[in-house]
Motif scaffolding. Structure first.
Motif, PDB file in Angstrom:
ATOM      1  N   HIS A   1       0.805  -1.224   0.000  1.00 19.44           N
ATOM      2  CA  HIS A   1       0.000   0.000   0.000  1.00 19.44           C
ATOM      3  C   HIS A   1       0.838   1.274   0.000  1.00 19.44           C
ATOM      4  O   HIS A   1       0.650   2.160  -0.843  1.00 19.44           O
ATOM      5  N   HIS A   2       1.750   1.424   0.952  1.00 19.84           N
ATOM      6  CA  HIS A   2       2.518   2.659   1.060  1.00 19.84           C
ATOM      7  C   HIS A   2       3.366   2.891  -0.185  1.00 19.84           C
ATOM      8  O   HIS A   2       3.466   4.022  -0.666  1.00 19.84           O
ATOM      9  N   LEU A   3       3.968   1.830  -0.701  1.00 17.44           N
ATOM     10  CA  LEU A   3       4.824   1.962  -1.886  1.00 17.44           C
ATOM     11  C   LEU A   3       4.034   2.454  -3.087  1.00 17.44           C
ATOM     12  O   LEU A   3       4.448   3.401  -3.773  1.00 17.44           O
ATOM     13  N   VAL A   4       2.886   1.838  -3.364  1.00 12.94           N
ATOM     14  CA  VAL A   4       2.152   2.207  -4.578  1.00 12.94           C
ATOM     15  C   VAL A   4       1.488   3.578  -4.415  1.00 12.94           C
ATOM     16  O   VAL A   4       1.455   4.370  -5.377  1.00 12.94           O
ATOM     17  N   GLU A   5       0.972   3.876  -3.234  1.00  9.97           N
ATOM     18  CA  GLU A   5       0.355   5.193  -3.027  1.00  9.97           C
ATOM     19  C   GLU A   5       1.384   6.302  -3.174  1.00  9.97           C
ATOM     20  O   GLU A   5       1.146   7.305  -3.868  1.00  9.97           O
ATOM     21  N   ASP A   6       2.549   6.145  -2.544  1.00  7.34           N
ATOM     22  CA  ASP A   6       3.566   7.190  -2.602  1.00  7.34           C
ATOM     23  C   ASP A   6       4.158   7.322  -3.997  1.00  7.34           C
ATOM     24  O   ASP A   6       4.535   8.426  -4.417  1.00  7.34           O
ATOM     25  N   THR A   7       4.233   6.227  -4.734  1.00  7.26           N
ATOM     26  CA  THR A   7       4.689   6.314  -6.124  1.00  7.26           C
ATOM     27  C   THR A   7       3.672   7.092  -6.957  1.00  7.26           C
ATOM     28  O   THR A   7       4.046   7.917  -7.800  1.00  7.26           O
ATOM     29  N   GLY A   8       2.383   6.847  -6.728  1.00  7.58           N
ATOM     30  CA  GLY A   8       1.353   7.611  -7.419  1.00  7.58           C
ATOM     31  C   GLY A   8       1.440   9.096  -7.105  1.00  7.58           C
ATOM     32  O   GLY A   8       1.324   9.946  -8.003  1.00  7.58           O
ATOM     33  N   ILE A   9       1.652   9.436  -5.839  1.00  8.01           N
ATOM     34  CA  ILE A   9       1.813  10.836  -5.433  1.00  8.01           C
ATOM     35  C   ILE A   9       2.991  11.475  -6.163  1.00  8.01           C
ATOM     36  O   ILE A   9       2.881  12.572  -6.741  1.00  8.01           O
ATOM     37  N   THR A  10       4.125  10.789  -6.168  1.00 12.73           N
ATOM     38  CA  THR A  10       5.336  11.333  -6.765  1.00 12.73           C
ATOM     39  C   THR A  10       5.194  11.464  -8.282  1.00 12.73           C
ATOM     40  O   THR A  10       5.635  12.464  -8.875  1.00 12.73           O
ATOM     41  N   LEU A  11       4.567  10.476  -8.911  1.00 16.39           N
ATOM     42  CA  LEU A  11       4.340  10.541 -10.353  1.00 16.39           C
ATOM     43  C   LEU A  11       3.388  11.688 -10.704  1.00 16.39           C
ATOM     44  O   LEU A  11       3.589  12.390 -11.705  1.00 16.39           O
ATOM     45  N   GLY A  12       2.351  11.892  -9.895  1.00 13.96           N
ATOM     46  CA  GLY A  12       1.449  13.010 -10.133  1.00 13.96           C
ATOM     47  C   GLY A  12       2.162  14.343 -10.047  1.00 13.96           C
ATOM     48  O   GLY A  12       1.943  15.243 -10.878  1.00 13.96           O
ATOM     49  N   GLN A  13       3.040  14.496  -9.063  1.00 10.73           N
ATOM     50  CA  GLN A  13       3.817  15.730  -8.937  1.00 10.73           C
ATOM     51  C   GLN A  13       4.725  15.917 -10.145  1.00 10.73           C
ATOM     52  O   GLN A  13       4.857  17.041 -10.662  1.00 10.73           O
ATOM     53  N   ALA A  14       5.327  14.831 -10.622  1.00  9.52           N
ATOM     54  CA  ALA A  14       6.198  14.922 -11.800  1.00  9.52           C
ATOM     55  C   ALA A  14       5.401  15.315 -13.039  1.00  9.52           C
ATOM     56  O   ALA A  14       5.856  16.123 -13.856  1.00  9.52           O
ATOM     57  N   LEU A  15       4.201  14.743 -13.195  1.00 11.18           N
ATOM     58  CA  LEU A  15       3.369  15.109 -14.338  1.00 11.18           C
ATOM     59  C   LEU A  15       3.031  16.591 -14.312  1.00 11.18           C
ATOM     60  O   LEU A  15       3.136  17.286 -15.327  1.00 11.18           O
ATOM     61  N   SER A  16       2.613  17.104 -13.150  1.00 12.84           N
ATOM     62  CA  SER A  16       2.245  18.505 -13.048  1.00 12.84           C
ATOM     63  C   SER A  16       3.408  19.416 -13.406  1.00 12.84           C
ATOM     64  O   SER A  16       3.244  20.409 -14.131  1.00 12.84           O
ATOM     65  N   GLN A  17       4.601  19.059 -12.936  1.00  7.43           N
ATOM     66  CA  GLN A  17       5.785  19.855 -13.260  1.00  7.43           C
ATOM     67  C   GLN A  17       6.107  19.775 -14.748  1.00  7.43           C
ATOM     68  O   GLN A  17       6.431  20.791 -15.379  1.00  7.43           O
ATOM     69  N   ALA A  18       6.029  18.580 -15.315  1.00  4.67           N
ATOM     70  CA  ALA A  18       6.365  18.400 -16.735  1.00  4.67           C
ATOM     71  C   ALA A  18       5.392  19.132 -17.654  1.00  4.67           C
ATOM     72  O   ALA A  18       5.775  19.617 -18.727  1.00  4.67           O
ATOM     73  N   LEU A  19       4.123  19.228 -17.252  1.00  4.11           N
ATOM     74  CA  LEU A  19       3.127  19.921 -18.064  1.00  4.11           C
ATOM     75  C   LEU A  19       3.268  21.437 -18.004  1.00  4.11           C
ATOM     76  O   LEU A  19       2.787  22.140 -18.899  1.00  4.11           O
ATOM     77  N   GLY A  20       3.882  21.961 -16.972  1.00  7.10           N
ATOM     78  CA  GLY A  20       4.040  23.408 -16.846  1.00  7.10           C
ATOM     79  C   GLY A  20       2.687  24.093 -16.760  1.00  7.10           C
ATOM     80  O   GLY A  20       1.823  23.702 -15.969  1.00  7.10           O
ATOM     81  N   ASP A  21       2.470  25.112 -17.594  1.00  9.46           N
ATOM     82  CA  ASP A  21       1.201  25.836 -17.569  1.00  9.46           C
ATOM     83  C   ASP A  21       0.102  25.125 -18.363  1.00  9.46           C
ATOM     84  O   ASP A  21      -1.011  25.624 -18.466  1.00  9.46           O
ATOM     85  N   ARG A  22       0.422  23.967 -18.948  1.00  4.47           N
ATOM     86  CA  ARG A  22      -0.517  23.114 -19.685  1.00  4.47           C
ATOM     87  C   ARG A  22      -1.005  23.759 -20.986  1.00  4.47           C
ATOM     88  O   ARG A  22      -1.945  23.277 -21.608  1.00  4.47           O
ATOM     89  N   LYS A  23      -0.357  24.802 -21.404  1.00  5.86           N
ATOM     90  CA  LYS A  23      -0.749  25.478 -22.638  1.00  5.86           C
ATOM     91  C   LYS A  23      -0.524  24.573 -23.843  1.00  5.86           C
ATOM     92  O   LYS A  23       0.531  23.956 -23.990  1.00  5.86           O
ATOM     93  N   GLY A  24      -1.555  24.462 -24.692  1.00  7.21           N
ATOM     94  CA  GLY A  24      -1.436  23.725 -25.943  1.00  7.21           C
ATOM     95  C   GLY A  24      -1.743  22.249 -25.868  1.00  7.21           C
ATOM     96  O   GLY A  24      -1.846  21.585 -26.906  1.00  7.21           O
ATOM     97  N   ILE A  25      -1.895  21.689 -24.646  1.00  5.72           N
ATOM     98  CA  ILE A  25      -2.140  20.255 -24.557  1.00  5.72           C
ATOM     99  C   ILE A  25      -3.562  19.910 -25.002  1.00  5.72           C
ATOM    100  O   ILE A  25      -4.464  20.740 -24.956  1.00  5.72           O
ATOM    101  N   GLU A  26      -3.750  18.675 -25.401  1.00 13.15           N
ATOM    102  CA  GLU A  26      -5.079  18.209 -25.784  1.00 13.15           C
ATOM    103  C   GLU A  26      -6.028  18.226 -24.588  1.00 13.15           C
ATOM    104  O   GLU A  26      -7.219  18.427 -24.728  1.00 13.15           O
ATOM    105  N   ARG A  27      -5.503  17.937 -23.410  1.00  9.74           N
ATOM    106  CA  ARG A  27      -6.201  17.958 -22.124  1.00  9.74           C
ATOM    107  C   ARG A  27      -7.013  16.698 -21.861  1.00  9.74           C
ATOM    108  O   ARG A  27      -6.920  16.119 -20.794  1.00  9.74           O
ATOM    109  N   TYR A  28      -7.824  16.262 -22.809  1.00  5.76           N
ATOM    110  CA  TYR A  28      -8.691  15.103 -22.615  1.00  5.76           C
ATOM    111  C   TYR A  28      -8.110  13.869 -23.314  1.00  5.76           C
ATOM    112  O   TYR A  28      -7.498  13.973 -24.381  1.00  5.76           O
ATOM    113  N   GLY A  29      -8.359  12.706 -22.722  1.00  8.64           N
ATOM    114  CA  GLY A  29      -8.012  11.443 -23.354  1.00  8.64           C
ATOM    115  C   GLY A  29      -8.978  10.366 -22.927  1.00  8.64           C
ATOM    116  O   GLY A  29      -9.498  10.398 -21.792  1.00  8.64           O
ATOM    117  N   SER A  30      -9.252   9.431 -23.808  1.00 11.03           N
ATOM    118  CA  SER A  30     -10.200   8.355 -23.524  1.00 11.03           C
ATOM    119  C   SER A  30      -9.727   7.097 -24.222  1.00 11.03           C
ATOM    120  O   SER A  30      -9.268   7.150 -25.373  1.00 11.03           O
TER     121      SER A  30
END
Length: 200
Positions: free
Chosen positions: A70-99
């Motif tokens: 539990h702790h390993l997968v939850e904390d990895t998800g937290i860290t990956l989410g933070q990395a995604l937010s940083q990598a996206l920056g201001d999110r300008k130009g992205i498609e935004r939606y995916g399905s």
């Protein structure tokens, strides 16, 4: 005319607690995987995320697996989410939606992503009967991984299980559909912010 891609869409985030030590490196535009979490099935799922999401993903993690994942997968998800937010920056130009719909033998799942800046997870499999585990990894562990990712990445995510009950297939199909939906959502398709509000 194609949109110009930002020159740098990558991030490195480290997280240290008394339960886990995690380093995530994410590159939205250069595929490849280097994964070591100490949990074989979790590494296999992270590999699906990298391969089907066409993401560069490095995860170096240790955690209290002698208790449970539990702790390993939850904390990895937290860290990956933070990395995604940083990598996206201001999110300008992205498609935004995916399905994405993904089948795996008797299993069929549908995952929808909105990189809205707002965190929300709707995880339908927790309301249904899912049989067994993949080793000691269950769909509840996957839920906590995705919850951490959404909360810290500013992501709205809907996961629907349309058919299937066997845990391994359910978990793997969800991760593959999540990867494919995320791949589409992070693509740069314009020079504009994908919101009439002027911010995400």
């Amino acid at each position: 005319m194609s949109a110009s891609r930002p020159t740098s869409r990558h991030a490195t985030v480290k997280r240290r607690t008394l339960e886990t030590a995690i380093t995530v490196r994410l590159d939205l535009d250069t595929p490849g995987a280097e994964l070591s979490s100490g949990h074989g099935f979790f590494d296999h799922m992270l590999e699906q995320l990298s391969r089907h999401g066409r993401l560069g993903l490095s995860v170096q993690a240790t955690g209290d697996l002698h208790i449970e994942p539990h702790h390993l997968v939850e904390d990895t998800g937290i860290t990956l989410g933070q990395a995604l937010s940083q990598a996206l920056g201001d999110r300008k130009g992205i498609e935004r939606y995916g399905s994405a719909f993904v089948p795996m033998d008797e299993t069929l799942v549908h995952v929808v992503v909105d990189l809205s800046g707002r965190a929300h997870l709707a995880f339908e499999p927790e309301k249904l009967e899912v049989w067994g585990t993949a080793g000691d990894f269950t769909h509840y562990h996957l839920r906590e991984f995705l919850r951490g990712f959404c909360n810290h990445g500013g992501v709205t995510l809907h996961v629907r299980l349309l058919a299937g009950r066997e845990a391994h297939h359910v978990i793997e199909a969800i991760m593959k559909a999540f990867a494919r939906a995320l791949r589409d959502a992070v693509q740069v398709t314009s020079g504009e912010l994908p919101s009439t509000k002027g911010s995400l």
